[in-house]
Design a protein around this motif. Sequence first.
Motif, PDB file in Angstrom:
ATOM      1  N   GLN A  69     -16.860  41.734   5.587  1.00  0.00           N
ATOM      2  CA  GLN A  69     -15.716  42.188   4.803  1.00  0.00           C
ATOM      3  C   GLN A  69     -14.516  42.485   5.703  1.00  0.00           C
ATOM      4  OE1 GLN A  69     -15.903  42.343   1.364  1.00  0.00           O
ATOM      5  NE2 GLN A  69     -17.900  41.386   1.763  1.00  0.00           N
TER       6      GLN A  69
ATOM      7  N   ASP B 151     -23.670  41.638   5.150  1.00  0.00           N
ATOM      8  CA  ASP B 151     -22.653  41.499   4.110  1.00  0.00           C
ATOM      9  C   ASP B 151     -21.478  42.427   4.380  1.00  0.00           C
ATOM     10  OD1 ASP B 151     -21.758  40.653   1.342  1.00  0.00           O
ATOM     11  OD2 ASP B 151     -21.931  42.817   1.053  1.00  0.00           O
ATOM     12  N   LEU B 152     -21.777  43.657   4.785  1.00  0.00           N
ATOM     13  CA  LEU B 152     -20.736  44.640   5.077  1.00  0.00           C
ATOM     14  C   LEU B 152     -19.824  44.148   6.200  1.00  0.00           C
ATOM     15  CD1 LEU B 152     -21.539  48.420   5.612  1.00  0.00           C
ATOM     16  CD2 LEU B 152     -19.985  47.200   7.116  1.00  0.00           C
TER      17      LEU B 152
ATOM     18  N   ALA C 103     -20.406  55.242   4.329  1.00  0.00           N
ATOM     19  CA  ALA C 103     -21.398  55.631   3.326  1.00  0.00           C
ATOM     20  C   ALA C 103     -22.805  55.278   3.788  1.00  0.00           C
ATOM     21  CB  ALA C 103     -21.087  54.944   1.998  1.00  0.00           C
ATOM     22  N   PHE C 104     -22.958  54.121   4.411  1.00  0.00           N
ATOM     23  CA  PHE C 104     -24.267  53.700   4.922  1.00  0.00           C
ATOM     24  C   PHE C 104     -24.794  54.700   5.947  1.00  0.00           C
ATOM     25  CE2 PHE C 104     -26.866  51.576   8.086  1.00  0.00           C
ATOM     26  CZ  PHE C 104     -27.791  50.875   7.325  1.00  0.00           C
TER      27      PHE C 104
ATOM     28  N   GLU D 149     -27.749  44.041   4.090  1.00  0.00           N
ATOM     29  CA  GLU D 149     -26.648  44.917   3.696  1.00  0.00           C
ATOM     30  C   GLU D 149     -25.580  44.980   4.787  1.00  0.00           C
ATOM     31  OE1 GLU D 149     -25.808  49.574   2.382  1.00  0.00           O
ATOM     32  OE2 GLU D 149     -27.852  48.865   2.677  1.00  0.00           O
TER      33      GLU D 149
ATOM     34  N   LEU E  80     -12.146  47.210   3.807  1.00  0.00           N
ATOM     35  CA  LEU E  80     -13.264  47.290   2.871  1.00  0.00           C
ATOM     36  C   LEU E  80     -14.563  47.656   3.580  1.00  0.00           C
ATOM     37  CD1 LEU E  80     -12.587  44.131   0.658  1.00  0.00           C
ATOM     38  CD2 LEU E  80     -12.011  46.517   0.158  1.00  0.00           C
ATOM     39  N   ALA E  81     -14.704  47.207   4.821  1.00  0.00           N
ATOM     40  CA  ALA E  81     -15.942  47.444   5.563  1.00  0.00           C
ATOM     41  C   ALA E  81     -16.106  48.912   5.954  1.00  0.00           C
ATOM     42  CB  ALA E  81     -15.987  46.568   6.809  1.00  0.00           C
TER      43      ALA E  81
ATOM     44  N   THR F  48     -14.674  57.439  11.106  1.00  0.00           N
ATOM     45  CA  THR F  48     -14.398  56.010  11.230  1.00  0.00           C
ATOM     46  C   THR F  48     -13.237  55.777  12.193  1.00  0.00           C
ATOM     47  OG1 THR F  48     -12.876  56.021   9.331  1.00  0.00           O
ATOM     48  CG2 THR F  48     -15.217  55.553   8.885  1.00  0.00           C
TER      49      THR F  48
ATOM     50  N   PRO G 131     -15.198  51.970   4.639  1.00  0.00           N
ATOM     51  CA  PRO G 131     -15.786  52.928   3.684  1.00  0.00           C
ATOM     52  C   PRO G 131     -17.267  52.666   3.437  1.00  0.00           C
ATOM     53  CG  PRO G 131     -13.682  52.106   2.868  1.00  0.00           C
ATOM     54  CD  PRO G 131     -14.039  51.264   4.054  1.00  0.00           C
ATOM     55  N   ARG G 132     -17.665  51.405   3.396  1.00  0.00           N
ATOM     56  CA  ARG G 132     -19.074  51.076   3.199  1.00  0.00           C
ATOM     57  C   ARG G 132     -19.897  51.482   4.415  1.00  0.00           C
ATOM     58  NH1 ARG G 132     -20.003  45.077   1.215  1.00  0.00           N
ATOM     59  NH2 ARG G 132     -22.148  45.856   1.396  1.00  0.00           N
ATOM     60  N   ALA G 133     -19.340  51.271   5.611  1.00  0.00           N
ATOM     61  CA  ALA G 133     -20.044  51.666   6.834  1.00  0.00           C
ATOM     62  C   ALA G 133     -20.242  53.172   6.873  1.00  0.00           C
ATOM     63  CB  ALA G 133     -19.258  51.195   8.059  1.00  0.00           C
TER      64      ALA G 133
END
Length: 222
Positions: free
Chosen positions: A32, A28-29, A43-44, A25, A36-37, A151, A39-41
């Motif tokens: 990006q 892949d993150l 949330a993770f 995960e 894009l990376a 962030t 917001p995913r970071a």
Amino acid sequence: MIKATSPAPTNEERKKGALAQGAAELQDLSAQPTHLALPRAAAFLADLVQDRSFLRSHVRPALEEAEDADRWYVARRWDAPDKSFSLQVFVWPAGTRTMIHDHSSWGAYACAAGTVFEERYERLDDGSRHEHARLEEAWHLSWRPQDGASTVLPGNGGIHSVGDPYEETAVSVHLYGPRLEEVDGRDYDPSRDYVCDRLDDSAEETDRTFDQNWPVHGRREG
């Protein structure tokens, strides 16, 4: 007719599966683009600091180890072999803080125990003068485990200081993406309008750092 069935996976097999899933995960993150990376970071990390298995395996032991500590440090870290990401557990004894700094990568962090305090800065000069930077505080916030993740963008987009001005030790979990420069980032001293490159992790940070196997991070419990 009796059908053959596969044996139930052992705890060790389930653990290895969770490790592989978490590493994949983040791999892949980290591939990006920054927009894009991040917001995913966030949330993770917000999910990770609520994960009971992670808290039990990594956060609580870090708090116990920090009983006599008098400065902040990285207690645990997991680095991708290709340096595409680094996941780190920071320990903040009461009254400790970083100097003002930035990073050459995007980054995100979430508080896992206690409360951490962040001050964010804007750079007012154009960067044309060597080792000169003029800063102004933009905002400051306290972060607790239920508050989500903070962030930072690379370079001037993420100038900040993090610490624990409170009475109890805090723990936070940080995720950094791939570096965009040779240096790790820059350190600032607003009292002198001074900035300098930070070539790598500081001695203060790495003094008690050690590598571990990838942490177990399954579904949130409860």
